[in-house]
Design an enzyme around this catalytic site. Structure first.
Site, PDB file in Angstrom:
ATOM      1  N   ALA A   3     -13.620  23.407  -1.824  1.00 54.49           N
ATOM      2  CA  ALA A   3     -14.757  22.503  -1.961  1.00 54.49           C
ATOM      3  C   ALA A   3     -15.989  23.168  -1.349  1.00 54.49           C
ATOM      4  O   ALA A   3     -15.873  24.098  -0.544  1.00 54.49           O
ATOM      5  CB  ALA A   3     -14.466  21.182  -1.259  1.00 54.49           C
ATOM      6  N   GLY A  41      -9.699  22.301  -2.256  1.00 49.73           N
ATOM      7  CA  GLY A  41      -9.944  21.508  -3.460  1.00 49.73           C
ATOM      8  C   GLY A  41      -9.572  22.226  -4.738  1.00 49.73           C
ATOM      9  O   GLY A  41      -9.262  21.596  -5.748  1.00 49.73           O
ATOM     10  N   GLU A  47      -7.443  23.293   5.022  1.00 50.13           N
ATOM     11  CA  GLU A  47      -8.325  22.277   5.607  1.00 50.13           C
ATOM     12  C   GLU A  47      -8.164  22.089   7.106  1.00 50.13           C
ATOM     13  O   GLU A  47      -9.147  21.859   7.818  1.00 50.13           O
ATOM     14  CB  GLU A  47      -8.114  20.931   4.893  1.00 50.13           C
ATOM     15  CG  GLU A  47      -8.750  20.842   3.520  1.00 50.13           C
ATOM     16  CD  GLU A  47      -7.878  21.370   2.400  1.00 50.13           C
ATOM     17  OE1 GLU A  47      -8.200  21.154   1.225  1.00 50.13           O
ATOM     18  OE2 GLU A  47      -6.842  22.020   2.710  1.00 50.13           O
TER      19      GLU A  47
END
Length: 260
Positions: free
Chosen positions: A66, A112, A135
């Site tokens: 992301a 993502g 993450e």
């Protein structure tokens, strides 16, 4: 429709959607997520499109993650809204799309990006691909379905290890885990996806849509997947595709299924 971050090509009942943000290694920002939703929605409505392939531009990345710069200063509420909106608009949307979606994973599929690939109905990877959910190294957790779909695909223990270590696995390890269906060279990635898509496109789109719904039902809380299958199986008998498929079989010829 013109897109700022996507390239589209439609040929022989296959629509290929290429994420085109090479300077950002195809990272997902909110604009790209919205564009992917629109492109997938249009392809799903297109009667001539029987299979969709999603890939990234270039040789380095499918989607490297992301776009962190967009949410680095978000509040708790804004973070929850980001995940909720993204899941609804793109990731859950792909999973439940009635047109099959193949992820052609060309290079890095991280955060993502891996979540996008996992939302697709299955995945094919180039041998230079690297996959992971990093993450926790940023003090956050996967928010686009990663904690749910990864255990479904590779098992709880392997998913826990991948998430906790924030590490990457290569394409062959992903194949061993069952995260991807096939591994091939970068040059042969799209041709292989197109070959598989061509096989899919010769079958009944109506039946495939029903099969996708039935398979997904097994992973929905409070839903009896067997009952969904029985109902969908019964409905199949009332379709023109069933009539054509069975007639062609009895007449010893290939079925000629219409579009969607």
């Amino acid at each position: 429709m013109q897109y700022n971050n996507l390239l589209l090509e439609a040929q022989d009942s296959i629509t290929t959607i290429t994420i085109n943000r090479p300077k950002k290694l195809n990272a997902l920002n909110q604009e790209t997520i919205a564009e992917l939703h629109d492109a997938l929605k249009d392809a799903n409505k297109d009667k001539n499109t029987k299979v969709i392939i999603v890939t990234g531009i270039g040789e380095k990345a499918f989607v490297a993650g992301a776009d962190i710069s967009e949410f680095a200063h978000f509040s708790v509420k804004e973070g929850a809204n980001l995940a909720g909106k993204g899941q609804e608009l793109l990731f859950d949307f792909i999973e439940n799309l009635s047109t099959p979606v193949i992820a052609a994973v060309n290079g890095f599929a991280l955060g993502g990006g891996l979540e996008l690939a996992m939302a697709c109905h299955f995945r094919v990877a180039s041998d230079n691909a690297k996959m992971g959910l990093p993450e926790v190294s940023l003090g956050v957790i996967p928010g686009y379905g990663g904690t749910q779909r990864l255990p479904q695909l590779v098992g709880k223990g392997r998913a826990m290890e991948m998430i906790m270590t924030a590490g990457m696995i290569d394409a062959h390890q992903a194949l061993n885990y069952g995260l991807v269906n096939h591994v091939t060279t970068l040059a042969e990635l799209l041709p292989l996806c197109e070959k598989i898509a061509s096989k899919i496109s010769r079958n009944s789109s109506v039946a495939i849509a029903a099969a996708i719904k039935a398979v997904n039902a097994n992973f929905e809380d409070g839903t009896d997947g067997y009952k969904v299958e029985i109902k969908a199986f019964g409905k199949s008998f009332g379709t023109s595709d069933f009539e054509e498929g069975t007639t062609a079989f009895l007449e010893k010829r290939k079925a000629d299924f219409p579009g969607k």
